[in-house]
Design a protein around this motif. Structure first.
Motif, PDB file in Angstrom:
ATOM      1  N   ARG A 124      51.163  48.067  33.692  1.00  0.00           N
ATOM      2  CA  ARG A 124      52.138  47.082  34.070  1.00  0.00           C
ATOM      3  C   ARG A 124      53.055  48.016  35.122  1.00  0.00           C
ATOM      4  N   GLU A 125      52.492  48.811  35.864  1.00  0.00           N
ATOM      5  CA  GLU A 125      52.970  49.718  36.676  1.00  0.00           C
ATOM      6  C   GLU A 125      53.000  49.010  38.270  1.00  0.00           C
ATOM      7  N   GLU A 126      51.962  48.171  38.250  1.00  0.00           N
ATOM      8  CA  GLU A 126      51.826  47.132  39.438  1.00  0.00           C
ATOM      9  C   GLU A 126      51.578  45.637  39.037  1.00  0.00           C
ATOM     10  N   SER A 127      52.102  44.730  39.886  1.00  0.00           N
ATOM     11  CA  SER A 127      52.194  43.393  39.281  1.00  0.00           C
ATOM     12  C   SER A 127      50.711  42.596  39.568  1.00  0.00           C
ATOM     13  N   ALA A 128      50.223  41.662  38.856  1.00  0.00           N
ATOM     14  CA  ALA A 128      49.296  40.938  38.870  1.00  0.00           C
ATOM     15  C   ALA A 128      49.325  39.630  38.235  1.00  0.00           C
ATOM     16  N   GLU A 129      48.819  38.530  38.747  1.00  0.00           N
ATOM     17  CA  GLU A 129      49.103  37.173  37.759  1.00  0.00           C
ATOM     18  C   GLU A 129      47.706  37.360  37.132  1.00  0.00           C
ATOM     19  N   ILE A 130      48.350  37.623  35.602  1.00  0.00           N
ATOM     20  CA  ILE A 130      47.291  37.535  34.481  1.00  0.00           C
ATOM     21  C   ILE A 130      46.613  36.491  34.291  1.00  0.00           C
ATOM     22  N   ILE A 131      45.354  36.100  34.053  1.00  0.00           N
ATOM     23  CA  ILE A 131      44.592  34.936  33.607  1.00  0.00           C
ATOM     24  C   ILE A 131      44.518  34.966  32.121  1.00  0.00           C
ATOM     25  N   TYR A 132      43.983  36.413  31.793  1.00  0.00           N
ATOM     26  CA  TYR A 132      43.492  36.440  30.360  1.00  0.00           C
ATOM     27  C   TYR A 132      43.513  37.824  29.845  1.00  0.00           C
ATOM     28  N   GLU A 133      43.855  38.312  28.651  1.00  0.00           N
ATOM     29  CA  GLU A 133      44.137  39.549  28.548  1.00  0.00           C
ATOM     30  C   GLU A 133      43.671  39.716  26.711  1.00  0.00           C
ATOM     31  N   CYS A 140      44.482  54.903  40.342  1.00  0.00           N
ATOM     32  CA  CYS A 140      43.686  53.583  40.354  1.00  0.00           C
ATOM     33  C   CYS A 140      44.681  52.444  40.100  1.00  0.00           C
ATOM     34  N   ILE A 141      44.366  51.608  41.222  1.00  0.00           N
ATOM     35  CA  ILE A 141      45.333  50.312  41.242  1.00  0.00           C
ATOM     36  C   ILE A 141      45.096  49.570  39.780  1.00  0.00           C
ATOM     37  N   PHE A 142      43.910  49.488  39.466  1.00  0.00           N
ATOM     38  CA  PHE A 142      43.429  48.520  38.199  1.00  0.00           C
ATOM     39  C   PHE A 142      44.242  49.064  36.898  1.00  0.00           C
ATOM     40  N   CYS A 143      44.053  50.313  36.915  1.00  0.00           N
ATOM     41  CA  CYS A 143      44.894  51.200  35.992  1.00  0.00           C
ATOM     42  C   CYS A 143      46.365  51.064  35.887  1.00  0.00           C
ATOM     43  N   ARG A 144      46.747  51.034  37.211  1.00  0.00           N
ATOM     44  CA  ARG A 144      48.507  50.660  37.195  1.00  0.00           C
ATOM     45  C   ARG A 144      48.726  49.274  36.785  1.00  0.00           C
ATOM     46  N   ILE A 145      47.818  48.332  37.116  1.00  0.00           N
ATOM     47  CA  ILE A 145      47.904  47.001  36.756  1.00  0.00           C
ATOM     48  C   ILE A 145      47.897  46.821  35.263  1.00  0.00           C
ATOM     49  N   VAL A 192      39.742  44.234  27.438  1.00  0.00           N
ATOM     50  CA  VAL A 192      39.535  43.476  28.865  1.00  0.00           C
ATOM     51  C   VAL A 192      40.795  42.602  29.443  1.00  0.00           C
ATOM     52  N   ILE A 193      40.752  42.719  30.561  1.00  0.00           N
ATOM     53  CA  ILE A 193      41.996  42.163  31.259  1.00  0.00           C
ATOM     54  C   ILE A 193      41.341  41.335  32.663  1.00  0.00           C
ATOM     55  N   SER A 194      41.902  40.030  32.767  1.00  0.00           N
ATOM     56  CA  SER A 194      41.432  39.256  34.096  1.00  0.00           C
ATOM     57  C   SER A 194      42.715  38.880  34.748  1.00  0.00           C
ATOM     58  N   PHE A 195      42.844  39.032  36.175  1.00  0.00           N
ATOM     59  CA  PHE A 195      43.841  38.577  36.817  1.00  0.00           C
ATOM     60  C   PHE A 195      43.314  38.004  38.326  1.00  0.00           C
ATOM     61  N   TYR A 196      43.971  37.360  38.882  1.00  0.00           N
ATOM     62  CA  TYR A 196      43.442  36.767  40.249  1.00  0.00           C
ATOM     63  C   TYR A 196      43.233  37.728  41.316  1.00  0.00           C
ATOM     64  N   GLY A 197      42.042  37.533  42.064  1.00  0.00           N
ATOM     65  CA  GLY A 197      41.890  38.660  43.056  1.00  0.00           C
ATOM     66  C   GLY A 197      42.642  38.360  44.321  1.00  0.00           C
ATOM     67  N   LEU A 198      43.053  39.405  45.272  1.00  0.00           N
ATOM     68  CA  LEU A 198      43.735  39.184  46.393  1.00  0.00           C
ATOM     69  C   LEU A 198      42.934  38.651  47.561  1.00  0.00           C
ATOM     70  N   GLN A 199      41.800  38.668  47.657  1.00  0.00           N
ATOM     71  CA  GLN A 199      40.938  38.225  48.699  1.00  0.00           C
ATOM     72  C   GLN A 199      39.895  37.419  48.284  1.00  0.00           C
ATOM     73  N   TYR A 200      40.143  36.161  48.606  1.00  0.00           N
ATOM     74  CA  TYR A 200      39.318  34.739  47.882  1.00  0.00           C
ATOM     75  C   TYR A 200      38.253  34.512  48.933  1.00  0.00           C
ATOM     76  N   MET A 201      37.152  34.508  47.976  1.00  0.00           N
ATOM     77  CA  MET A 201      35.815  34.053  48.492  1.00  0.00           C
ATOM     78  C   MET A 201      35.475  32.622  48.224  1.00  0.00           C
ATOM     79  N   ALA A 202      36.182  32.149  47.369  1.00  0.00           N
ATOM     80  CA  ALA A 202      35.885  30.618  47.149  1.00  0.00           C
ATOM     81  C   ALA A 202      37.387  30.052  46.348  1.00  0.00           C
ATOM     82  N   PRO A 203      37.492  28.952  45.895  1.00  0.00           N
ATOM     83  CA  PRO A 203      38.646  28.403  45.552  1.00  0.00           C
ATOM     84  C   PRO A 203      39.294  28.897  44.201  1.00  0.00           C
ATOM     85  N   VAL A 204      38.133  29.562  43.290  1.00  0.00           N
ATOM     86  CA  VAL A 204      38.329  30.050  42.281  1.00  0.00           C
ATOM     87  C   VAL A 204      37.908  31.555  42.564  1.00  0.00           C
ATOM     88  N   HIS A 205      38.874  32.687  42.340  1.00  0.00           N
ATOM     89  CA  HIS A 205      38.456  33.819  42.388  1.00  0.00           C
ATOM     90  C   HIS A 205      39.275  34.722  41.527  1.00  0.00           C
TER      91      HIS A 205
END
Length: 112
Positions: free
Chosen positions: A11-20, A3-8, A24-37
């Protein structure tokens, strides 16, 4: 771990963390549907909405508090935002780890 999210989370995969926090953890999505995603996910691997169990109630509650915190961090708490979760094949769930998309930054329309 497949699971890519379990790897994030691990910390086995990188992601730009917003909140943790602990659950719970939050990070930026790769496919943007809006200016904030952003994605907000429980750290516990739960496949989808259909796999939430009674003992997960506190984790789900913390995800909802996470929505508030991420919205404030990203500056959409006053203008508004949308929370989306996809479930199953027809719901277009691509990663089998419960996750919520927080999108905003512009007026959102409903398209299907």
């Amino acid at each position: 771990m497949s699971c890519i999210f379990c790897r994030i989370i691990a910390r086995e995969e990188s992601a730009e963390i917003i909140y943790e926090e602990e659950d719970v953890i939050s990070f930026y999505g790769l496919q943007y549907m809006a200016p904030v995603h952003a994605l907000v996910i429980p750290k516990k691997h739960i496949e989808s909405i259909m796999n939430i169990e009674v003992q997960d109630e506190n984790i789900i509650y913390k995800c909802h508090l996470g929505f508030q915190k991420v919205a404030r961090i990203l500056g959409v708490d006053q203008s508004g935002f949308r929370i989306i979760t996809n479930t199953g094949k027809h719901g277009q769930q691509e990663i089998n780890h419960l996750h919520y998309h927080l999108i905003g930054g512009r007026e959102l329309t409903w398209q299907m």
